[in-house]
Scaffold this active site. Structure first.
Site, PDB file in Angstrom:
ATOM      1  N   LYS A  17      50.182 -31.057  14.021  1.00 43.69           N
ATOM      2  CA  LYS A  17      48.961 -30.543  13.368  1.00 43.69           C
ATOM      3  C   LYS A  17      48.043 -31.710  13.011  1.00 43.69           C
ATOM      4  CE  LYS A  17      49.047 -29.601   8.824  1.00 43.69           C
ATOM      5  NZ  LYS A  17      48.034 -30.306   8.019  1.00 43.69           N
ATOM      6  N   ASN A  18      48.613 -32.761  12.435  1.00 42.97           N
ATOM      7  CA  ASN A  18      47.766 -33.843  11.910  1.00 42.97           C
ATOM      8  C   ASN A  18      47.258 -34.789  12.987  1.00 42.97           C
ATOM      9  OD1 ASN A  18      48.105 -32.642   9.494  1.00 42.97           O
ATOM     10  ND2 ASN A  18      49.589 -34.121   8.700  1.00 42.97           N
TER      11      ASN A  18
ATOM     12  N   CYS B  87      42.783 -29.539  -3.521  1.00 41.56           N
ATOM     13  CA  CYS B  87      43.711 -28.522  -3.014  1.00 41.56           C
ATOM     14  C   CYS B  87      44.923 -28.562  -3.951  1.00 41.56           C
ATOM     15  CB  CYS B  87      44.092 -28.854  -1.573  1.00 41.56           C
ATOM     16  SG  CYS B  87      45.236 -30.213  -1.454  1.00 41.56           S
TER      17      CYS B  87
ATOM     18  N   ARG C 124      42.088 -34.911  -3.864  1.00 45.68           N
ATOM     19  CA  ARG C 124      41.672 -35.198  -2.486  1.00 45.68           C
ATOM     20  C   ARG C 124      40.231 -35.739  -2.412  1.00 45.68           C
ATOM     21  NH1 ARG C 124      45.389 -32.374   0.694  1.00 45.68           N
ATOM     22  NH2 ARG C 124      44.990 -33.879   2.325  1.00 45.68           N
TER      23      ARG C 124
ATOM     24  N   ASP D 194      54.690 -35.964   3.358  1.00 41.55           N
ATOM     25  CA  ASP D 194      54.812 -34.589   3.856  1.00 41.55           C
ATOM     26  C   ASP D 194      56.268 -34.156   3.990  1.00 41.55           C
ATOM     27  OD1 ASP D 194      51.949 -34.807   6.122  1.00 41.55           O
ATOM     28  OD2 ASP D 194      52.110 -34.638   3.950  1.00 41.55           O
TER      29      ASP D 194
ATOM     30  N   ARG E 269      49.898 -22.553   8.027  1.00 44.05           N
ATOM     31  CA  ARG E 269      48.882 -23.589   8.346  1.00 44.05           C
ATOM     32  C   ARG E 269      49.493 -24.684   9.220  1.00 44.05           C
ATOM     33  NH1 ARG E 269      45.273 -25.433   3.346  1.00 44.05           N
ATOM     34  NH2 ARG E 269      44.462 -26.661   5.082  1.00 44.05           N
TER      35      ARG E 269
HETATM   36  C1  EPZ Z   1      46.492 -36.724   5.806  1.00 45.39           C
HETATM   37  O1  EPZ Z   1      45.733 -36.281   4.684  1.00 45.39           O
HETATM   38  C2  EPZ Z   1      47.337 -35.531   6.230  1.00 45.39           C
HETATM   39  N1  EPZ Z   1      46.466 -34.425   6.627  1.00 45.39           N
HETATM   40  C3  EPZ Z   1      48.238 -35.104   5.079  1.00 45.39           C
HETATM   41  O2  EPZ Z   1      49.053 -34.024   5.545  1.00 45.39           O
HETATM   42  C4  EPZ Z   1      49.129 -36.278   4.697  1.00 45.39           C
HETATM   43  O3  EPZ Z   1      49.929 -35.909   3.598  1.00 45.39           O
HETATM   44  C5  EPZ Z   1      48.253 -37.484   4.333  1.00 45.39           C
HETATM   45  O4  EPZ Z   1      47.368 -37.801   5.435  1.00 45.39           O
HETATM   46  C6  EPZ Z   1      49.080 -38.723   4.018  1.00 45.39           C
HETATM   47  O5  EPZ Z   1      49.872 -39.042   5.110  1.00 45.39           O
HETATM   48  C7  EPZ Z   1      45.890 -34.447   7.853  1.00 45.39           C
HETATM   49  O6  EPZ Z   1      46.052 -35.379   8.614  1.00 45.39           O
HETATM   50  C8  EPZ Z   1      45.062 -33.247   8.226  1.00 45.39           C
HETATM   51  P1  EPZ Z   1      44.894 -39.724   2.852  1.00 45.39           P
HETATM   52  P2  EPZ Z   1      44.522 -37.208   4.119  1.00 45.39           P
HETATM   53  O7  EPZ Z   1      43.427 -39.846   2.997  1.00 45.39           O
HETATM   54  O8  EPZ Z   1      43.845 -37.873   5.251  1.00 45.39           O
HETATM   55  C9  EPZ Z   1      43.616 -40.850  -1.567  1.00 45.39           C
HETATM   56  C10 EPZ Z   1      50.111 -31.933   5.462  1.00 45.39           C
HETATM   57  O9  EPZ Z   1      50.913 -31.386   4.682  1.00 45.39           O
HETATM   58  N2  EPZ Z   1      42.235 -40.916  -1.048  1.00 45.39           N
HETATM   59  O10 EPZ Z   1      45.782 -40.708   3.543  1.00 45.39           O
HETATM   60  O11 EPZ Z   1      43.713 -36.399   3.188  1.00 45.39           O
HETATM   61  C11 EPZ Z   1      44.097 -39.403  -1.656  1.00 45.39           C
HETATM   62  O12 EPZ Z   1      43.687 -38.810  -2.865  1.00 45.39           O
HETATM   63  C12 EPZ Z   1      48.955 -32.746   4.915  1.00 45.39           C
HETATM   64  O13 EPZ Z   1      50.190 -31.881   6.705  1.00 45.39           O
HETATM   65  C13 EPZ Z   1      41.227 -41.389  -1.891  1.00 45.39           C
HETATM   66  O14 EPZ Z   1      41.467 -41.733  -3.038  1.00 45.39           O
HETATM   67  O15 EPZ Z   1      45.365 -38.273   3.302  1.00 45.39           O
HETATM   68  C14 EPZ Z   1      45.592 -39.540  -1.594  1.00 45.39           C
HETATM   69  O16 EPZ Z   1      46.084 -39.860  -2.883  1.00 45.39           O
HETATM   70  C15 EPZ Z   1      48.954 -32.800   3.400  1.00 45.39           C
HETATM   71  N3  EPZ Z   1      39.963 -41.429  -1.426  1.00 45.39           N
HETATM   72  C16 EPZ Z   1      45.798 -40.762  -0.691  1.00 45.39           C
HETATM   73  O17 EPZ Z   1      44.536 -41.442  -0.647  1.00 45.39           O
HETATM   74  C17 EPZ Z   1      39.646 -41.046  -0.144  1.00 45.39           C
HETATM   75  O18 EPZ Z   1      38.458 -41.133   0.239  1.00 45.39           O
HETATM   76  C18 EPZ Z   1      46.217 -40.419   0.730  1.00 45.39           C
HETATM   77  O19 EPZ Z   1      45.205 -39.648   1.279  1.00 45.39           O
HETATM   78  C19 EPZ Z   1      40.688 -40.584   0.690  1.00 45.39           C
HETATM   79  C20 EPZ Z   1      41.969 -40.526   0.225  1.00 45.39           C
END
Ligand code: EPZ
Length: 418
Positions: A22-23, A116, A121, A305, A397
């Site tokens: 998915k990701n 979410c 996020r 995850d 999802r």
């Molecule tokens: C991706 O989310 C995945 N989703 C998530 O999978 C996964 O848990 C996550 O990466 C971490 O591996 C998809 O790829 C669609 P991040 P993403 O930006 O990109 C903070 C699932 O269950 N952050 O690496 O949103 C954020 O709050 C989902 O399949 C900021 O602070 O993850 C979090 O604490 C859930 N500012 C951390 O970074 C930003 O601008 C990691 O977020 C962006 C992120």
């Protein structure tokens, strides 16, 4: 509203072919709009999030055709540069369309994705990087209004190796003027998969999978065909199910190299695992050991995850396990539901202490997010008696036909409409 009903106590044994990731497929579908032609994406899982991404692609002007396992995207007539707020709220990961829309249109208007169940996020890292690439961004009335003309290459240092922010910069950079260097980039395998797809479209992306990615902007991209990598979290979820129920499972179409942290934990917890080529085999040794500590980290650390599925396993392990959730601020929503099934788990801030119990018991439980919902299915498979799981739209999802895959391996699980 649908529910899943599980009668526990039957081993998960058999063979499963693991779905596409998915990701990986979500950013790849977003990237396809930059081809200006048609793309064929193979090994595309049939998921609610993929359906929602398809709606966004059609709203932007793409024509889609769905085959069994692949999706055809004709991006030759992109005529919209806007994603409305409701769609963005329904699937916050659509923020990665921003870089692609800016690359195609030179402007974009997308709803603010918002939070979410697992956390706030924020998208500050995405916006800071895009501003460095010359994008003027106004946040008003719940929308991001962006103007950039042609994007400019820049040296982008990410304060945190955010997966989404890395992907957004990659998409914005492939047709930008000049070179973009991303430091402290996310290293997840899904980033490498996106880079491979972009390069097949004619982009020049180097270093994906490392923390420094160099992208030389090109004038034009073209259509291509691509097969998405396997879903490493879904694979680990099924392996945990075999361990929890004393079964044995052969997974086809997996990349063990993507799952080293999880496989190491599974071995420590009593799984006998064999990997060869694109297969993984796991057999329970009949005893589940606790795991000393699991700390979620950016890749190649332990994946956030997989935290809740592993916690379901730890709930019936011999001994006490500690989980520390370092990535998201609210990713223990499954704990109360597991406790309702007889688990002994105490949450203190970002840590959860899990004392293994001999048995879990069937109960009525609720999924509040995707991976926590999968953890409830795992617990129900190992529990005594019947469990009804609501909130399964979250599970849909990310898990393609989960009840079909599990019931083919002996699990007594069915979907009911209530
Ligand atoms: C991706 O989310 C995945 N989703 C998530 O999978 C996964 O848990 C996550 O990466 C971490 O591996 C998809 O790829 C669609 P991040 P993403 O930006 O990109 C903070 C699932 O269950 N952050 O690496 O949103 C954020 O709050 C989902 O399949 C900021 O602070 O993850 C979090 O604490 C859930 N500012 C951390 O970074 C930003 O601008 C990691 O977020 C962006 C992120």
């Amino acid at each position: 509203m649908n529910k899943l009903v599980v009668e526990g106590g039957v081993p998960l044994s058999g063979e499963i072919t693991v779905q596409g990731a998915k990701n990986a497929v979500l950013p790849i579908l977003a990237a396809s709009i930059m081809s200006g032609e048609s793309c064929v994406i193979h090994n595309c899982p049939w998921l609610r999030d993929v359906e929602k991404t398809g709606i966004i692609l059609e709203r932007l002007g793409c024509n889609l055709k769905r085959g069994t396992g692949e999706i055809y995207v004709d991006a030759s007539d992109i005529n919209k540069c806007r994603i409305d707020e409701r769609l963005m709220r329904e699937m916050r990961s659509s923020i990665i369309f921003l870089g692609a829309i800016l690359s195609v249109c030179g402007r974009a208007e997308v709803g603010l994705p918002g939070g979410c169940p697992i956390g706030l996020r924020p998208v500050d890292l995405h916006l800071k990087a895009l501003r460095q690439m010359g994008v003027l961004i106004e946040e008003q009335h719940g929308y991001l209004r962006c103007e950039c003309g042609r994007l400019k290459g820049a040296n982008i240092h990410l304060d945190f190796p955010s997966v989404g922010a890395t992907e957004n910069v990659m998409l914005a950079a492939v047709k930008a003027e000049g070179t973009t260097i991303i430091t402290n980039a996310a290293r997840e395998p899904e980033i490498t998969d996106l880079a491979r797809f972009l390069n097949k479209m004619g982009a020049k992306v180097n270093g994906a999978g490392s923390s420094m990615i160099v992208i030389d902007g090109v004038e034009k991209l073209h259509g291509t065909e691509y097969s998405v990598m396997p879903d490493r979290i879904v694979a680990q979820t099924y392996m945990i199910g075999a361990l929890m129920t004393g079964g044995e499972l052969l997974l086809n179409g997996v990349e063990c190299a993507h799952m080293q942290a999880g496989l190491s934990a599974l071995t420590e917890m009593g799984g006998r695992i064999k990997c060869e080529k694109n297969k993984a085999y796991i057999k329970s040794t009949g005893h589940i050991n606790s795991v000393h500590i699991i700390k979620t980290m950016p890749y190649p650390g332990f994946p956030t995850d997989a935290q809740s599925p592993f916690m379901a396993l730890a709930a019936i392990a011999d001994g006490t396990s500690v989980f520390v959730e370092n990535i998201f601020e609210n990713r223990f929503r499954h704990v109360d539901e597991l406790v309702r099934m007889g688990a002994d788990i105490k949450v203190e801030g970002r840590s959860a202490v899990v004392r293994g119990v001999k048995k879990l018991y069937g109960a009525n439980v609720e999924a509040y997010e995707l991976r926590g919902g999968a953890a409830l299915i795992l617990a129900a498979m190992a529990a005594d008696g019947r469990t009804e799981i609501s909130g399964i739209e979250f599970i849909d999802r990310g898990y393609e036909n989960i009840e079909g895959n599990l019931s083919r391996c002996g699990v007594r699980i069915r979907r009911i409409r209530v």
